[in-house]
Design a protein around this motif. Structure first.
Motif, PDB file in Angstrom:
ATOM      1  N   GLY A 107       0.888  -1.172  -0.019  1.00 13.58           N
ATOM      2  CA  GLY A 107       0.013  -0.146  -0.124  1.00 13.58           C
ATOM      3  C   GLY A 107       0.735   1.171  -0.018  1.00 13.58           C
ATOM      4  N   ALA A 108       1.880   1.286   0.762  1.00  5.77           N
ATOM      5  CA  ALA A 108       2.981   2.367   0.762  1.00  5.77           C
ATOM      6  C   ALA A 108       3.314   2.626  -0.595  1.00  5.77           C
ATOM      7  CB  ALA A 108       3.775   2.384   1.789  1.00  5.77           C
ATOM      8  N   VAL A 109       3.884   1.466  -1.275  1.00  2.00           N
ATOM      9  CA  VAL A 109       4.528   1.521  -2.384  1.00  2.00           C
ATOM     10  C   VAL A 109       3.643   2.169  -3.428  1.00  2.00           C
ATOM     11  CG1 VAL A 109       5.495   0.378  -4.487  1.00  2.00           C
ATOM     12  CG2 VAL A 109       6.229  -0.144  -2.307  1.00  2.00           C
ATOM     13  N   ILE A 110       2.249   1.685  -3.718  1.00  2.00           N
ATOM     14  CA  ILE A 110       1.327   2.112  -4.409  1.00  2.00           C
ATOM     15  C   ILE A 110       1.118   3.717  -4.312  1.00  2.00           C
ATOM     16  CG2 ILE A 110      -1.186   1.919  -5.018  1.00  2.00           C
ATOM     17  CD1 ILE A 110      -0.974  -0.806  -4.418  1.00  2.00           C
ATOM     18  N   ALA A 111       0.807   4.197  -2.965  1.00  2.00           N
ATOM     19  CA  ALA A 111       0.603   5.493  -2.578  1.00  2.00           C
ATOM     20  C   ALA A 111       1.694   6.353  -3.189  1.00  2.00           C
ATOM     21  CB  ALA A 111       0.273   5.738  -0.949  1.00  2.00           C
ATOM     22  N   VAL A 112       3.005   5.959  -2.879  1.00  2.00           N
ATOM     23  CA  VAL A 112       4.148   6.781  -3.474  1.00  2.00           C
ATOM     24  C   VAL A 112       4.245   6.973  -4.652  1.00  2.00           C
ATOM     25  CG1 VAL A 112       6.709   7.063  -3.382  1.00  2.00           C
ATOM     26  CG2 VAL A 112       5.533   6.329  -1.236  1.00  2.00           C
ATOM     27  N   VAL A 113       3.835   5.850  -5.558  1.00  2.00           N
ATOM     28  CA  VAL A 113       4.092   5.772  -7.092  1.00  2.00           C
ATOM     29  C   VAL A 113       3.024   6.893  -7.724  1.00  2.00           C
ATOM     30  CG1 VAL A 113       3.714   4.431  -8.900  1.00  2.00           C
ATOM     31  CG2 VAL A 113       5.034   3.692  -7.176  1.00  2.00           C
ATOM     32  N   LEU A 114       1.788   6.574  -6.905  1.00  2.00           N
ATOM     33  CA  LEU A 114       0.612   7.502  -7.657  1.00  2.00           C
ATOM     34  C   LEU A 114       0.512   8.792  -7.076  1.00  2.00           C
ATOM     35  CD1 LEU A 114      -2.273   4.902  -7.582  1.00  2.00           C
ATOM     36  CD2 LEU A 114      -0.604   5.392  -9.394  1.00  2.00           C
ATOM     37  N   THR A 115       1.357   9.163  -6.089  1.00  2.00           N
ATOM     38  CA  THR A 115       1.191  10.652  -5.696  1.00  2.00           C
ATOM     39  C   THR A 115       1.448  11.660  -6.622  1.00  2.00           C
ATOM     40  OG1 THR A 115       1.930   9.822  -3.279  1.00  2.00           O
ATOM     41  CG2 THR A 115       2.413  12.187  -3.950  1.00  2.00           C
ATOM     42  N   PRO A 116       2.471  11.446  -7.478  1.00  2.00           N
ATOM     43  CA  PRO A 116       2.765  12.448  -8.565  1.00  2.00           C
ATOM     44  C   PRO A 116       1.612  12.852  -9.707  1.00  2.00           C
ATOM     45  CG  PRO A 116       4.590  11.173  -8.246  1.00  2.00           C
ATOM     46  CD  PRO A 116       3.413  10.461  -7.645  1.00  2.00           C
ATOM     47  N   PHE A 117       0.723  11.784  -9.655  1.00  2.00           N
ATOM     48  CA  PHE A 117      -0.433  11.927 -10.766  1.00  2.00           C
ATOM     49  C   PHE A 117      -1.660  12.059 -10.278  1.00  2.00           C
ATOM     50  CE2 PHE A 117       3.061   8.684 -11.603  1.00  2.00           C
ATOM     51  CZ  PHE A 117       3.625   9.149 -12.896  1.00  2.00           C
ATOM     52  N   LEU A 118      -1.917  12.055  -9.049  1.00  2.00           N
ATOM     53  CA  LEU A 118      -3.200  12.024  -8.440  1.00  2.00           C
ATOM     54  C   LEU A 118      -3.474  13.355  -7.599  1.00  2.00           C
ATOM     55  CD1 LEU A 118      -4.271   8.549  -7.249  1.00  2.00           C
ATOM     56  CD2 LEU A 118      -4.868   9.647  -9.385  1.00  2.00           C
ATOM     57  N   PRO A 119      -4.614  13.819  -7.405  1.00  2.00           N
ATOM     58  CA  PRO A 119      -4.748  15.008  -6.307  1.00  2.00           C
ATOM     59  C   PRO A 119      -4.258  15.023  -5.070  1.00  2.00           C
ATOM     60  CG  PRO A 119      -6.767  14.622  -7.827  1.00  2.00           C
ATOM     61  CD  PRO A 119      -5.810  13.529  -8.104  1.00  2.00           C
ATOM     62  N   SER A 120      -4.011  15.888  -4.339  1.00  2.00           N
ATOM     63  CA  SER A 120      -3.427  15.715  -3.004  1.00  2.00           C
ATOM     64  C   SER A 120      -4.351  14.898  -1.995  1.00  2.00           C
ATOM     65  CB  SER A 120      -2.982  17.260  -2.479  1.00  2.00           C
ATOM     66  OG  SER A 120      -2.428  17.116  -1.139  1.00  2.00           O
ATOM     67  N   GLY A 121      -3.655  13.995  -1.494  1.00  2.00           N
ATOM     68  CA  GLY A 121      -4.427  13.259  -0.599  1.00  2.00           C
ATOM     69  C   GLY A 121      -5.187  12.049  -1.007  1.00  2.00           C
ATOM     70  N   THR A 122      -5.544  11.680  -2.373  1.00  2.00           N
ATOM     71  CA  THR A 122      -6.206  10.708  -2.902  1.00  2.00           C
ATOM     72  C   THR A 122      -5.273   9.532  -3.169  1.00  2.00           C
ATOM     73  OG1 THR A 122      -6.095  11.713  -5.161  1.00  2.00           O
ATOM     74  CG2 THR A 122      -8.081  12.228  -3.942  1.00  2.00           C
ATOM     75  N   ALA A 123      -3.969   9.748  -3.377  1.00  2.00           N
ATOM     76  CA  ALA A 123      -3.151   8.582  -3.549  1.00  2.00           C
ATOM     77  C   ALA A 123      -3.123   7.852  -2.451  1.00  2.00           C
ATOM     78  CB  ALA A 123      -1.499   9.195  -3.727  1.00  2.00           C
ATOM     79  N   VAL A 124      -3.135   8.265  -1.247  1.00  2.00           N
ATOM     80  CA  VAL A 124      -3.245   7.325   0.214  1.00  2.00           C
ATOM     81  C   VAL A 124      -4.451   6.646   0.007  1.00  2.00           C
ATOM     82  CG1 VAL A 124      -3.566   7.504   2.597  1.00  2.00           C
ATOM     83  CG2 VAL A 124      -2.261   9.210   1.488  1.00  2.00           C
ATOM     84  N   LEU A 125      -5.584   6.804  -0.573  1.00  2.00           N
ATOM     85  CA  LEU A 125      -6.726   6.190  -0.691  1.00  2.00           C
ATOM     86  C   LEU A 125      -6.471   4.977  -1.700  1.00  2.00           C
ATOM     87  CD1 LEU A 125      -9.661   8.587  -0.911  1.00  2.00           C
ATOM     88  CD2 LEU A 125      -9.033   7.181   1.129  1.00  2.00           C
ATOM     89  N   SER A 126      -5.824   5.153  -2.635  1.00  2.00           N
ATOM     90  CA  SER A 126      -5.472   4.397  -3.790  1.00  2.00           C
ATOM     91  C   SER A 126      -4.470   3.053  -2.849  1.00  2.00           C
ATOM     92  CB  SER A 126      -4.582   4.775  -4.812  1.00  2.00           C
ATOM     93  OG  SER A 126      -5.397   5.926  -5.417  1.00  2.00           O
ATOM     94  N   SER A 127      -3.944   3.337  -1.800  1.00  2.00           N
ATOM     95  CA  SER A 127      -3.229   2.381  -1.205  1.00  2.00           C
ATOM     96  C   SER A 127      -4.090   1.047  -0.770  1.00  2.00           C
ATOM     97  CB  SER A 127      -2.387   2.815   0.062  1.00  2.00           C
ATOM     98  OG  SER A 127      -3.230   3.176   1.130  1.00  2.00           O
ATOM     99  N   LEU A 128      -5.405   1.237  -0.607  1.00  2.00           N
ATOM    100  CA  LEU A 128      -6.253   0.075  -0.204  1.00  2.00           C
ATOM    101  C   LEU A 128      -6.159  -0.810  -1.318  1.00  2.00           C
ATOM    102  CD1 LEU A 128      -9.184   2.504   1.276  1.00  2.00           C
ATOM    103  CD2 LEU A 128      -7.617   1.008   2.357  1.00  2.00           C
ATOM    104  N   LEU A 129      -5.822  -0.512  -2.599  1.00  2.00           N
ATOM    105  CA  LEU A 129      -5.660  -1.591  -3.660  1.00  2.00           C
ATOM    106  C   LEU A 129      -4.914  -2.774  -3.372  1.00  2.00           C
ATOM    107  CD1 LEU A 129      -5.304   0.588  -6.726  1.00  2.00           C
ATOM    108  CD2 LEU A 129      -7.513  -0.690  -6.157  1.00  2.00           C
ATOM    109  N   ALA A 130      -3.855  -2.591  -2.423  1.00  2.00           N
ATOM    110  CA  ALA A 130      -3.096  -3.577  -1.583  1.00  2.00           C
ATOM    111  C   ALA A 130      -4.067  -4.616  -1.297  1.00  2.00           C
ATOM    112  CB  ALA A 130      -2.184  -3.247  -0.766  1.00  2.00           C
ATOM    113  N   LEU A 131      -4.744  -4.419  -0.501  1.00  2.00           N
ATOM    114  CA  LEU A 131      -5.994  -5.379   0.255  1.00  2.00           C
ATOM    115  C   LEU A 131      -6.539  -6.374  -1.039  1.00  2.00           C
ATOM    116  CD1 LEU A 131      -7.920  -3.188   2.754  1.00  2.00           C
ATOM    117  CD2 LEU A 131      -6.171  -4.976   3.115  1.00  2.00           C
TER     118      LEU A 131
END
Length: 230
Positions: free
Chosen positions: A189-213
Motif C-alpha cells: 500500500g505504501a509503494v502504491i501511494a508513493v508511486v501514484l502521488t505525482p499523478f493524483l490530486p493531493s491526499g487521494t493517492a493514500v486512498l489508492s493504497s487500499l488496492l493492496a488489499l
C-alpha cells in the motif's frame, strides 16, 4: 465520563488512551500553528476542529487552500479522505447504536483502533466513548493553542510540527505490523501511494493504497487452508 467506565477499562487501557490523546493534542497544536502561519484566519482551525473533527481531512483542506485550490475542491478532497469512515460505521454499528449521531461524530481512526481491539461488547462501548470524548477535548485544545502560537511562529517546518500527525499514525499501526500478512499489505500500500502521488490530486493517492488489499487479500490463504485446500 462515568465512574463505571473507568472501573471497567482499568488503569493500563486508560493510560494508553490518555497517552495517545495527549499525542493527538500535540498534533492539534501542529495543525493550528501550520494553518495560521500559512496566512489563514485564526478562527479557521478552531472552527474546523469542532465541525469536522478529522485530522487527515483538516490537514488536507488547509494544504489545498494554501496551494490555491477552491474551497469546493478542498471539501470534496476531504470527503474522499473521510470515505474510510463508512466501513468504520459498519464495524461499530452495535457499539454506537444508542447514540448514532454522536457516535459517527467521534468515529476517528484512533478511537476505532482502541475500540476494535476490545472483544467484550460492553468494554468496547466504554472504550469508544472514553477515547472519543478525550480526543474531542485534546484535539480542540491543541488546535486552539496551535492557532495562537502560529501567529508567532513563521516557519512551522523548522520546528518539525508538520511531522507530528504522521508520527502519531505510525505509532498506532506499528503493533499490527508484527503480523507478516499485515506488514506485506502495508508495504505494498505504501509503494502504491508513493508511486501514484505525482499523478493524483493531493491526499487521494493514500486512498489508492487500499488496492493492496485486493491484490494480497491477507485472509484468503487462511480460508483456503481451513477448507482443506479447496
Amino acid at each position: 465520563m462515568r465512574i463505571g467506565w473507568v472501573e471497567q477499562l482499568g488503569r493500563p487501557l486508560l493510560r494508553d488512551i490518555l497517552l495517545v490523546n495527549v499525542a493527538i493534542g500535540i498534533v492539534g497544536i501542529s495543525y493550528g500553528a501550520i494553518t495560521v502561519s500559512q496566512g489563514l484566519p485564526i478562527w479557521l482551525p478552531n472552527l474546523m476542529s469542532v465541525v469536522v473533527l478529522g485530522g487527515a481531512s483538516q490537514f488536507l483542506f488547509t494544504g489545498l487552500l494554501v496551494a490555491g485550490a477552491s474551497p469546493v475542491a478542498a471539501v470534496v478532497a476531504g470527503a474522499l479522505v473521510n470515505a474510510r469512515h463508512l466501513p468504520f460505521g459498519f464495524a461499530l454499528a452495535d457499539t454506537v447504536r444508542r447514540h448514532p449521531w454522536l457516535g459517527s461524530y467521534l468515529m476517528i481512526d484512533e478511537v476505532v483502533a482502541f475500540t476494535l481491539a476490545q472483544r467484550d461488547e460492553e468494554r468496547r462501548r466504554a472504550t469508544f466513548w472514553v477515547c472519543g470524548l478525550c480526543l474531542l477535548f485534546f484535539w480542540n485544545l491543541g488546535s486552539l493553542i496551535g492557532a495562537l502560537a502560529g501567529q508567532a511562529v513563521s516557519d512551522t517546518e523548522r520546528w518539525g510540527l508538520d511531522a507530528a500527525f504522521p508520527a502519531v499514525l505510525l505509532a498506532l499501526v506499528l503493533p499490527a505490523l508484527r503480523d507478516r500478512r499485515v506488514a506485506k499489505v502495508a508495504a505494498l500500500g505504501a509503494v502504491i501511494a508513493v508511486v501514484l502521488t505525482p499523478f493524483l490530486p493531493s491526499g487521494t493517492a493514500v486512498l489508492s493504497s487500499l488496492l493492496a488489499l485486493l491484490v494480497l487479500r491477507p485472509g484468503k490463504r487462511e480460508s483456503t487452508a481451513a477448507g482443506g485446500g479447496r
